[in-house]
Enzyme design. Structure first.
Site, PDB file in Angstrom:
ATOM      1  N   ASP A 207       0.832  -1.198   0.000  1.00 31.38           N
ATOM      2  CA  ASP A 207       0.000   0.000   0.000  1.00 31.38           C
ATOM      3  C   ASP A 207       0.870   1.253   0.000  1.00 31.38           C
ATOM      4  O   ASP A 207       1.882   1.320   0.700  1.00 31.38           O
ATOM      5  CB  ASP A 207      -0.881  -0.023   1.258  1.00 31.38           C
ATOM      6  CG  ASP A 207      -1.882   1.104   1.301  1.00 31.38           C
ATOM      7  OD1 ASP A 207      -2.728   1.182   0.392  1.00 31.38           O
ATOM      8  OD2 ASP A 207      -1.817   1.920   2.244  1.00 31.38           O
ATOM      9  N   GLU A 280      14.929 -15.370  -0.402  1.00 30.39           N
ATOM     10  CA  GLU A 280      15.353 -16.444   0.497  1.00 30.39           C
ATOM     11  C   GLU A 280      14.311 -17.551   0.591  1.00 30.39           C
ATOM     12  O   GLU A 280      14.598 -18.643   1.080  1.00 30.39           O
ATOM     13  CB  GLU A 280      15.612 -15.885   1.900  1.00 30.39           C
ATOM     14  CG  GLU A 280      16.711 -14.834   1.969  1.00 30.39           C
ATOM     15  CD  GLU A 280      16.801 -14.203   3.356  1.00 30.39           C
ATOM     16  OE1 GLU A 280      16.167 -14.756   4.289  1.00 30.39           O
ATOM     17  OE2 GLU A 280      17.471 -13.173   3.507  1.00 30.39           O
TER      18      GLU A 280
END
Length: 565
Positions: A207, A280
C-alpha cells in the site's frame, strides 16, 4: 527453472469486509472467503489479493493497522487464515496479502508509546513528530494536506496536558506516518514480512508504495490547482490533450520536482532490501506496488529486476474509453515495463476507485477519490454503462501481461450511488464535511444468492453498508451458467486467455480500421474494440468472444470481440 507465474496471472482482489460473511454479523470474514473459494476457482483466476484483515480500529477499513501479525476478531483468527490459505493452495490459487508500511493506526503499541514519551525520545523517532511553527508552536510544521482532506498534521497533548509536538499523517489523523529513516522501522517490517512468508503467503501488495520516504527537511508544497485526490495514494489527473496518459499531481516528468512526500528515490533502497528477503523463500513470492506515479517510465523503476515484481498500471485505469488514448497508454505501458524486463499489469477497478461499470460512462468531471453520490452530475444509466464496461474488460484481458480484477466486477456491479449519508464510513466523507462522497460506493457487500437475506452475503440480513435492490438481479446465482451474463463472459474470457496463452503473448497493431477502433493481434487471436458510435465490420475469423451480441459480422458500439486469427 522458475515459472514466473506473476507475469501472466489473473489476480482477483478480495475486500474482506464485503466479500462473504460466515457468521451473520454483517461484516465479511476469512471463513466466508474460504467458503466461497470454489466460486473463484470456477471463475478461473490464478491468485487472490486480500485487502487488510489485521487487528485494527477500522477507522479506514483496516488500512489503519494496530497489529501487523494478527487477525482482527471481526475477520476471525490466525487459525482461520491458515485454513483459508491451505484451501486456496489446494485449489491452485495463490494468496497475496496487503501490507501497509507508510503508516500505522494510532492504536498501534508503538504510537501509544510515542504519545507517552517526551519529544526527542526513541519512541517518537519511529514516527514523524516535529515541533510546530509560530511563536508558540501552534502552527503545523509545514503546509502539507491530507489525501483525505484537511491538514496532514495533528498536535498532541503532552503527558502534563499542555499542547506539544505535531505528528504527520498523509491520510487520516488516526494513521500516523512512520519515519523510514529509522532502522527500528525497517527491521520491524522485515520481521512482519517473514511472519507472513513463514505462514506460506505468496506475496504482498504494498500500500502507498511511493509514499514511505519524505524529502529531507519536509519542505512546504502546494499541489497544482487541478490535482485530484486518491483514497489509497495521492491521485492522478488526466492530461488527455497532451498524451492521453494520466499524470500524478506534482510528478510531471521523470526528473521533475514533485510532491516531497511521493515518489522519493529512497523508497527503492527499501524494496531492494525486501526483494532480497523474499528471494530467500521458495515458490516465487512476489511484491506488487501500489505506486501512483507517472509517467510510465518512472513507475517502471519500481519493477526493476532487483525490486518489485509488479506495479499497478494506474495510467491505464485512468484512461478514458477513447481509442486513441487507449492505444497510446497501451504502447507506453508495454514499452516502459519491457525496458526493465517486467510485465505490464492491467486494471480497471479496485477498492479505491469508482467501479468501471459506472466510471467509464460518467459524463461530468469526477476527480479520483471524490466518489459519486446523489448530487453528482453526469451519472450514466446502468445498461449503457455495463455495456461499455464489458467491452473494456474484454479489451483488457486480451492484452499481454498480468491482469487484476476487483471483486464484483465479474457480476457487472455498478457503483452504488444512493447510499444514505448516515451509512457512509469513508474518512474522506467526514474530513471534507460531505463535499466528497469517497469510496463507499465501490465497497458495498457482494450479492451471491438473489433471494437470500443480504443477497447471500451472509446468513442474516445484516450488511455493514446497505445493499441496493438491484443486487437481486445481479447476484451470482442469477448469472451462473446463463449465456450472455457478465459472469459467463468473464469466465469465457479467462478460459480463452489461458487457452490461447494471450497473457504471455505479444501485441501487434492492425491497420485498416476506423480511428474509433482499437485492433491488435495477440498470438493467434485478433482483438477488436469499438469505442465509437457506428458499427464496424469485423475481419474474417471464428468469433471466440464478444462482450455484447453481434449482428452478422458487425461490431456494435461499445463492444469488443476476439477472433481466431
Amino acid at each position: 527453472m522458475t515459472s514466473e507465474w506473476w507475469r501472466t496471472a489473473a489476480i482477483y482482489q478480495i475486500y474482506p469486509r464485503s466479500f462473504a460473511d460466515a457468521n451473520g454479523d454483517g461484516m465479511g470474514d476469512l471463513a466466508g472467503i474460504t467458503a466461497r473459494l470454489g466460486a473463484l476457482q470456477e471463475l478461473g483466476i490464478d491468485a487472490i489479493w486480500l485487502s487488510p484483515f489485521y487487528t485494527s480500529p477500522q477507522r479506514d477499513a483496516g488500512y489503519d493497522v494496530a497489529d501487523y501479525c494478527d487477525v482482527d476478531p471481526r475477520f476471525g483468527t490466525l487459525a482461520d487464515f491458515d485454513v483459508m490459505l491451505a484451501e486456496a493452495h489446494d485449489r491452485g490459487i495463490r494468496v497475496i496479502v496487503d501490507l501497509v508500511p507508510n503508516h500505522s493506526s494510532d492504536e498501534h503499541e508503538w504510537f501509544q508509546a510515542a504519545l507517552a514519551a517526551p519529544a526527542g525520545s526513541a519512541e517518537r523517532a519511529r514516527y514523524l513528530f516535529r515541533d510546530g511553527g509560530g511563536p508558540d508552536g501552534d502552527e503545523p510544521p509545514n503546509n502539507w494536506e491530507s489525501v483525505f482532506g484537511g491538514p496532514a498534521w495533528t498536535r498532541v497533548l503532552e503527558s502534563d496536558g499542555t499542547p506539544g509536538q505535531w505528528y504527520l499523517h498523509l491520510f487520516d489523523s488516526s494513521q500516523p506516518d512512520f519515519d523510514w529513516t529509522n532502522e527500528d522501522v525497517r527491521e520491524e517490517f522485515r520481521r512482519i514480512l517473514r511472519f507472513w512468508l513463514d505462514r506460506g503467503v505468496d506475496g504482498f501488495r504494498v500500500d502507498v508504495a511511493h509514499g514511505l520516504v519524505k524529502a529531507e527537511g519536509l519542505p512546504d508544497y502546494t499541489p497544482p490547482a487541478d490535482a485530484g485526490s486518491m483514497g489509497g495514494a495521492g491521485g492522478l489527473t488526466t492530461d488527455a490533450a497532451a498524451s492521453g496518459v494520466p499524470l500524478e499531481p506534482g510528478i510531471s516528468d521523470e526528473n521533475g520536482d514533485g510532491a516531497p512526500y511521493w515518489g522519493q528515490d529512497g523508497v527503492h533502497e527499501i524494496y531492494r532490501d525486501w526483494r532480497a528477503l523474499l528471494e530467500e523463500y521458495p515458490g516465487e513470492r512476489i511484491l506488487a506496488a501500489e505506486a501512483w506515479v507517472d509517467p510510465l517510465p518512472r513507475i517502471a523503476k519500481w519493477v526493476r529486476p532487483d525490486e518489485m515484481h509488479q506495479a499497478f498500471n494506474f495510467a491505464y485505469l485512468e484512461t478514458p474509453w477513447d481509442a486513441a488514448a487507449l492505444r497510446r497508454v497501451i504502447d507506453a505501458s508495454l514499452e516502459a515495463f519491457a525496458a526493465v524486463g517486467a510485465p505490464s499489469t492491467w486494471v480497471l477497478s479496485n477498492h479505491d476507485v469508482v467501479r468501471h461499470a459506472t466510471r467509464l460512462s460518467v459524463t461530468a468531471e469526477n476527480p479520483q477519490g471524490h466518489g459519486l453520490g446523489p448530487r453528482s452530475a453526469g451519472l450514466p444509466s446502468y445498461e449503457p454503462g455495463l455495456r461499455r464496461a464489458r467491452a473494456a474488460t474484454a479489451l483488457m484481458l486480451g492484452l499481454p501481461g498480468s491482469s487484476y480484477l476487483y471483486q464484483g466486477e465479474e457480476l457487472g456491479l455498478p457503483e452504488v450511488i444512493h447510499l444514505p449519508d448516515e451509512a457512509r464510513q469513508d474518512p474522506t466523507w467526514f474530513r471534507t464535511d460531505g463535499e466528497r462522497y469517497g469510496r463507499d460506493g465501490c465497497r458495498v457487500p457482494l450479492p451471491w444468492e438473489g433471494s437470500e437475506p443480504s443477497y447471500g452475503f451472509g446468513p442474516s440480513a445484516a450488511s455493514w453498508l446497505p445493499q441496493p435492490e438491484q443486487w437481486a438481479a445481479l447476484a451470482r446465482d442469477a448469472q451462473r451458467g446463463v449465456e450472455g451474463s457478465t459472469l459467463s463472459m468473464y469466465q469465457e474470457a479467462l478460459r480463452s486467455r489461458r487457452a490461447h496463452a494471450m497473457a504471455a503473448g505479444s501485441l501487434s497493431w492492425l491497420d485498416g480500421f476506423d480511428e474509433s477502433v482499437v485492433a491488435f493481434r495477440n498470438g493467434d487471436v485478433v482483438v477488436v474494440a469499438n469505442t465509437g458510435l457506428a458499427t464496424v465490420e469485423l475481419p474474417a475469423g471464428e468469433v471466440l468472444l464478444a462482450s455484447s451480441a453481434l449482428s452478422d459480422r458487425s461490431l456494435p458500439a461499445d463492444t469488443t470481440a476476439w477472433l481466431r486469427a
